[in-house]
Structure formats: structure tokens, C-alpha cells
Design an enzyme around this catalytic site. Structure first.
Site, PDB file in Angstrom:
ATOM      1  N   SER A  56       0.793  -1.228   0.000  1.00 52.74           N
ATOM      2  CA  SER A  56       0.000   0.000   0.000  1.00 52.74           C
ATOM      3  C   SER A  56       0.825   1.279   0.000  1.00 52.74           C
ATOM      4  O   SER A  56       0.249   2.363  -0.143  1.00 52.74           O
ATOM      5  CB  SER A  56      -0.957  -0.001   1.187  1.00 52.74           C
ATOM      6  N   GLY A 275       4.294   9.362   6.107  1.00 51.83           N
ATOM      7  CA  GLY A 275       4.719   8.131   5.455  1.00 51.83           C
ATOM      8  C   GLY A 275       3.555   7.206   5.176  1.00 51.83           C
ATOM      9  O   GLY A 275       2.396   7.623   5.132  1.00 51.83           O
ATOM     10  N   HIS A 276       3.859   5.914   5.025  1.00 50.35           N
ATOM     11  CA  HIS A 276       2.835   4.898   4.748  1.00 50.35           C
ATOM     12  C   HIS A 276       3.448   3.527   4.994  1.00 50.35           C
ATOM     13  O   HIS A 276       4.680   3.365   4.963  1.00 50.35           O
ATOM     14  CB  HIS A 276       2.332   4.997   3.307  1.00 50.35           C
ATOM     15  N   ASP A 277       2.598   2.548   5.242  1.00 48.41           N
ATOM     16  CA  ASP A 277       3.012   1.155   5.341  1.00 48.41           C
ATOM     17  C   ASP A 277       2.377   0.371   4.202  1.00 48.41           C
ATOM     18  O   ASP A 277       1.402   0.821   3.586  1.00 48.41           O
ATOM     19  CB  ASP A 277       2.563   0.539   6.668  1.00 48.41           C
ATOM     20  N   GLY A 278       2.915  -0.819   3.937  1.00 44.62           N
ATOM     21  CA  GLY A 278       2.332  -1.673   2.910  1.00 44.62           C
ATOM     22  C   GLY A 278       2.479  -3.132   3.271  1.00 44.62           C
ATOM     23  O   GLY A 278       3.469  -3.543   3.883  1.00 44.62           O
TER      24      GLY A 278
END
Length: 429
Positions: A56, A275-278
Site C-alpha cells: 500500500s 509516510g505509509h506502510d504496505g
């Protein structure tokens, strides 16, 4: 900059992560540190330029293309999606901004494989006619993969080419990225990681999500390319609006307090980070950007245990370079000894792709998670049971669960009509 090889090695072994790459960019200096193997079955060594699925984190790339289209006056964020994409069978009130901020109310975890053809996004969007509207647009937050597929299809229609081709033309080629791909026939030309389960670190059977999920989570990239994409958001003001708070996020897990235009905004000891995680099929990726310190950290892993590695490693990196730590996970709280077990939340909760059953066994409340529908095609562990423990506030509606004793706690919040966990609204049935 410190040599992170030893700490990455030690922490990855402790977290049972077979392979990982840590990337750090700090005020102009880049360090990329690989660890372990890409595939436990073959023993292929991880290298600095190895490709991992970033899941993601791909959403921020799709969002950046939407921002570009807005700058070109080809769309406006307040535009209803159906005005731009009449084929989309969704609520006419859902806007582009709603999709970028997961507030459209569409049941978002539809993982239907609509084939490998260039029409896969168009065919996926047509399926949304049968997907439930969970809440009125703009009234709540619920993580929505389907919304980003709709955004990807919108890019296709406005650009007159596939989402993959727009990604190459709008981001990959202008940024000079050489290790960023979306399709398996591209990935095989590089050293590409294979996922490994959290349960026993065994290699997964299925390598990639369906192509139809592309705009929501199909990018595979090297750490160096992820850092370069992130650096664009520090140097190009055209993307500054993506970092501005749009929607508050309840619970603050991992310091996540607000959502921008797709970017998650974190508060780490009073410091603003985005930010973001995936997460894909047992591959997990993490990206954190500190604009004040001009610091970017990404961690790419080929394991469902990636969070166990990321949290202590991020604490060490940010404490060393900035003086802040990754916030602690929520913790269970001992309930009063004479507190009765409250059964009011016992029952079934269900949305696309998952069924959650809350039941009682003796003096314990248990949550059973069951993958359903198209998600079964790649669910390495289709059923898992969690013990629910109370957390603050001790009101019978707030609990935490975790995958195993070594994993971070995840909060659950109940209302009379739904369960909220992992950023998703799941209606009670």
C-alpha cells in the site's frame, strides 16, 4: 552515519524475518543496507538493489499522479468521481478527495482477479455495483483499497493509457528509477523477494496480488527507488498538499494521528513525520519521512513479521539521527478482578473479504478472523484466532489483540453497529 548492518542483522534474526533492506536518506547522504535471503527455498542473497513488494505504499504513487492531473487542470479534488468517470457504479456524492482520504464509504477490500488484460481496472470498477456502501461519504474513515483502484482507472481514462504506463511516464522515468516495476514479467528481470509467513517463515505459494489491485498495492521496488520517490516529496512543492492533514485518525497507533492526501501523518514525541506502510502476501514495507530533519527511512521485508522488525529498528534510527522514538503500541490493561465478562459485543461482523466472529470461551473473549470470497485465493492463513484483552478506556468496548506474543498489539473498538480495527469499519451482522 552509523553502520546499521549489525543492528539490522540482530533485529531481523530476533523478528524471524528472512530478508530485508534498510534504506536511509539523511540530508543528501544515502545508505542502503541489505540483510538475509530473498527466498528461503533457494537461498538467494538479498542485495541493495533487490526488489520487494511495497504494497500500500503504492497508494502514495497513485495519489501523486492524481495531484499531477489536478495541477494540469484535468480534475479537481472536490469533483464527484462519477462526473469524471461515469462508468463507476458508486455513490454520486463520492469525490476524488474522499477516495484519497479513505472517506468514501465504499467497502474497500474487494480482491477480485479480473485478469491480466489491460482492461482489468475497468472490469474491477464495474464490480463495485455489487459492493456495500458502509457509511455516508465524508462521515467516517475506513481504509479502502477499492477506492484507489477507482483512482487508477480515472488516471487511465484521463491519460488514455494503462495505470502501469502512466506510472512509468509520470513517475518512474522522470525520477530516473531503474528498479521499480508492477508486473511479474518485469520483476523476474531483477532479484525479487518472495514472501514468507509470519507463522513459521515458510515461503508463500502465491507471489503477487491480482493485477486489478495495481493502483492500491502492486508496485515492487528497490529501497533506493523508494527513497528517491520519497525525496521528491521533500524537494517538490507541487506535492506539499499531500502532507496537509485532512482527516483525524482515532487511536493513534504507531503515532498515526491524521491523514493527508493519502500520506499518513504521525506524531513522534511531538515531531511531525509522514509516510505509509504496505503489506501484500507476506511482504511488508514501511516508509517514514521527517521533513524538518530531511530524513527518510524505508524498510522492505519479505515477511509477515515485518512490523516486529520495523518498530525497534525505526526507534534506533530516529533516536540516533533525530532524537525521537517510534511510539509504543497500545497495551492491555488489567480489568478489575470482579469485573464480569461483558457479552454485548459478541456476534458476527463482516465486510468484503473478511468475517470476524466475537465469541466467549469460559472467562475469555475471542476474535476469530476468517478470510472469505476472493481473498481465499491468496490467504496463507485463512483462519486465525485472537484473545481479546481490555485496554483504556475500560468501558467494555476497547480491546487489543496480537498475532503472537512477539507481535505488537492492535486495537479493537466496538460501537453498537460496527467494529473498527486495522483502520477499517466492519458492520455488525
Amino acid at each position: 552515519m552509523p553502520d546499521w548492518s549489525a543492528r539490522l542483522n540482530e533485529l531481523a534474526v530476533a523478528a524471524e524475518v528472512p530478508g530485508a533492506v534498510l534504506g536511509i536518506w539523511h540530508d543528501g547522504a544515502t545508505t542502503i543496507t541489505p540483510y538475509g535471503v530473498l527466498n528461503a527455498a533457494t537461498g538467494v542473497e538479498t542485495t541493495a538493489d533487490s526488489l520487494f513488494q511495497i504494497g500500500s505504499v503504492s497508494k502514495s504513487w497513485t495519489a501523486a499522479m492524481i495531484v499531477q492531473l489536478a495541477a494540469e487542470d484535468r480534475l479537481r479534488l472536490p469533483d464527484p468521481v462519477v462526473k469524471l468517470l461515469p462508468e463507476a457504479p458508486i455513490d454520486s456524492r463520492v469525490t476524488v478527495r474522499h477516495l484519497l482520504t479513505h472517506t468514501g464509504g465504499i467497502d474497500g477490500d474487494l480482491f477480485t482477479d479480473t485478469g491480466r488484460g489491460d482492461d482489468c481496472l475497468q472490469r474491477y470498477v464495474a464490480l463495485l455495483a455489487d459492493v456495500e456502501q458502509l457509511f455516508e461519504p465524508g462521515t467516517a474513515y475506513s481504509y479502502c483499497n477499492a477506492g484507489f483502484v477507482v483512482l487508477g482507472r480515472l488516471i487511465e481514462v484521463l491519460d488514455g493509457r494503462t495505470w502501469d504506463e502512466s506510472l512509468r511516464a509520470r513517475l518512474i522515468e522522470p525520477l530516473g528509477l531503474t528498479h521499480t516495476v508492477t508486473l511479474p514479467e518485469e520483476a523476474i528481470l531483477h532479484r525479487a523477494a518472495r514472501g514468507h509467513t509470519a507463522e513459521d517463515s515458510s515461503p508463500v505459494r502465491t507471489w503477487q496480488l491480482p493485477r486489478s489491485i495495481g493502483p492500491a498495492g502492486l508496485i515492487a521496488a528497490s529501497a533506493g527507488d523508494v527513497l528517491e520517490f520519497a525525496r521528491m516529496h521533500l524537494t517538490d512543492n507541487a506535492y506539499a498538499a499531500m502532507q496537509e492533514p485532512q482527516v483525524p485518525f482515532a487511536g493513534g497507533i504507531g503515532g498515526f494521528v491524521d491523514l493527508g492526501l493519502t500520506w499518513r501523518i504521525y506524531d513522534w514525541d511531538g515531531r511531525r513525520i509522514f509516510g505509509h506502510d504496505g503489506s501484500t502476501i507476506s511482504q511488508t514495507a514501511f516508509l517514514r519521512i521527517d521533513p524538518e530533519a530531511r530524513l527518510i527511512m524505508c524498510l522492505l521485508t519479505n515477511s509477515g513479521n515485518g512490523t516486529r522488525l520495523f518498530e525497534p529498528l525505526a526507534t534506533e534510527v530516529f533516536r540516533e539521527l533525530v532524537g525521537v522514538a517510534h511510539p509504543d503500541s497500545p497495551q492491555p490493561v488489567d480489568a478489575p478482578i470482579d469485573a464480569p465478562i461483558d457479552d454485548r459485543n459478541v456476534g458476527r461482523y463482516e465486510r468484503a473479504g473478511v468475517r470476524l466472529d466475537v465469541g466467549r470461551r469460559g472467562d475469555r473473549l475471542l476474535l476469530t478472523e476468517q478470510a472469505t470470497g476472493d481473498r481465499l485465493a491468496f490467504a496463507e492463513e485463512p483462519v486465525h484466532e485472537y484473545e481479546m484483552l481490555p485496554t483504556k478506556p475500560l468501558d467494555g468496548d476497547h480491546f487489543v489483540i496480537r498475532y503472537s506474543p512477539d507481535h505488537p498489539w492492535v486495537p479493537l473498538t466496538f460501537t453498537p453497529t460496527h467494529l473498527f480495527t486495522s483502520g477499517r469499519v466492519t458492520p455488525r451482522r
